[in-house]
Design a protein around this motif. Structure first.
Motif: not given
Length: 467
Positions: A257-262
């Protein structure tokens, strides 16, 4: 979005004590059904937050408000902005802003200040502003702005019955009423995300490729994204919460989720470094990323949601003289140019920088013009035009690169002169197109700097002030 408040223009408007008002529900009912983006700001909460009181935002001078993105009239106590945002072009077809005010503004006075005129649209008085907006009264103590100034859109909105807002945006609007936050941004993505394109994009991301569930499963879940909700809470420091709402269990997305949003924000031209330290929390069909926001990232994000700076203060506008208004206007333009041309905020590719250049052109277009010297107005209009040309050149460089690279097939072959280096060809194409776009940008930047020096000297001599 700007310290969100910290700098959200926040640092710039004055808060006035006001009587009972319409509140958000009344404004929300006027949001068009086609809207897929909703922004809500509670200015009263904003200025009474611990951070605002600590930094004495109420005492900040009004003259600085035009420099900051999302600057709004200091008389506004609540702001609702709705738009129809195109996911692929990354631009809105139209924007509607409703501002709650302590008293109904005089449209004739606004028309005079804006150098516009009073029109009648759908049996309603409306001010046309040459800076690209229509202004109308909404109820007893609110004003509405539509931009660009599309008369037909304004007419249809005025005729549309209330209560047409989408279910997701209506649900998101309740967040500000049930929390201590001061700012909420929601984007309705129902049926907007294409699974095939999403899977192709995921294949360009190493972390997605390494996911044990593979890109097809991730793409299917992401395509079911109902929407995104972003909330800012100002305590002693600004905190953010970004919530992704899915149609089904997002378990496959949680690990990335985090790297995807970034990665998604970088692609949109709005990278936020703070997200690297945020915490990911799944709950039901939602995933939340939450943590502290730095002022620089909040400023960067907010510049994508600029508002026209229409002044609703009858008394102040009437007494500000031409020399001071002209000086304030020049300082605003000069500060924006320094921020853009020297700092190059948040851009890592020419495409991302083009987004910022275009946004800064809009910000200059929307600066106040009341009592500003005509030659100064012509100068700032020319600067905005040059910036739009720079953005077009940079975007064109990216498009031309993609087209030419598509002709360099990704299969090497032996020619009379030897083995063809496809990767090298593509890099050469990218460098050539980037260089061409950059050269155009440099030429226009030099012209802007020369024009700035010339107008500075002319206005200094004319008004005997330090421009």
């Amino acid at each position: 979005m700007r310290s969100l408040a910290c700098s959200l223009a926040v640092c710039s408007f004055l808060l006035l004590a006001l009587p009972a008002r319409a509140d958000f529900p009344e404004l929300i009912r006027r949001v068009p059904g086609e809207a897929n983006m909703l922004l809500m700001i509670d200015a009263e909460r904003l200025f009474t937050s611990p951070l605002a009181e600590k930094e004495e935002w109420k005492k900040k001078r009004l003259a600085n408000h035009a420099v900051h993105p999302m600057s709004i009239p200091p008389q506004a106590t609540k702001v609702v902005r709705a738009a129809h945002w195109d996911l692929h072009t990354r631009e809105s077809d139209w924007d509607l802003v409703m501002l709650e005010t302590p008293k109904a503004p005089f449209l004739e006075h606004i028309a005079k200040n804006e150098k516009g005129f009073v029109d009648t649209v759908a049996n309603t008085k409306a001010v046309w502003s040459p800076r690209g907006a229509y202004i109308v009264q909404v109820g007893e103590n609110a004003v509405g702005l539509t931009f660009p100034p599309n008369r037909q859109f304004l007419s249809r909105w005025l005729k549309q019955r209330s209560g047409q807002i989408s279910p997701y945006l209506l649900e998101a609007s309740e967040t500000l009423r049930s929390s201590t936050g001061q700012f909420v941004l929601a984007i309705d993505l129902d049926d907007a995300v294409e699974q095939t394109r999403t899977e192709s994009w995921l294949k360009t991301l190493d972390f997605a490729q390494q996911s044990k569930n593979g890109t097809p499963g991730l793409a299917k879940t992401i395509a079911g994204l109902r929407g995104v909700k972003f909330e800012i809470v100002l305590n002693e420091k600004p905190w953010g919460n970004l919530q992704l709402d899915f149609a089904e269990d997002p378990a496959l997305v949680v690990p990335v989720a985090k790297p995807l949003v970034i990665a998604a924000l970088k692609q949109l031209g709005a990278p936020l470094d703070d997200l690297e330290t945020w915490t990911v929390t799944p709950k039901g069909k939602s995933i939340s990323l939450h943590g502290q926001f730095s002022q620089s990232n909040l400023l960067r994000l907010s510049s994508l949601f600029d508002l026209p700076t229409v002044d609703l203060d009858d008394e102040k506008s009437a007494v500000e003289n031409t020399p001071q208004a002209t000086l304030n206007h020049f300082k605003s333009v000069d500060q924006l140019l320094k921020d853009l041309l020297e700092k190059k905020p948040g851009a890592t590719t020419i495409g991302q920088y083009a987004v910022w250049v275009q946004q800064y052109a809009k910000r200059i277009d929307r600066l106040p013009l009341t009592n500003v010297d005509p030659e100064m107005q012509a100068y700032s209009a020319g600067v905005a035009s040059d910036l739009r040309q720079i953005a077009t050149a940079l975007k064109g460089g990216g498009i031309n690169t993609s087209i030419r690279q598509a002709g360099a097939y990704n299969t090497g072959y032996d020619s009379y002169y030897g083995t063809r280096n496809i990767g090298g060809e593509r890099r050469a194409i990218a460098a050539e197109e980037t260089g061409t776009a950059a050269m155009t940008g440099i030429q226009l930047s030099d012209r802007i700097l020369a024009e700035t020096a010339a107008i500075r000297q002319k206005m200094s001599e004319r008004y005997k002030l330090g421009f």
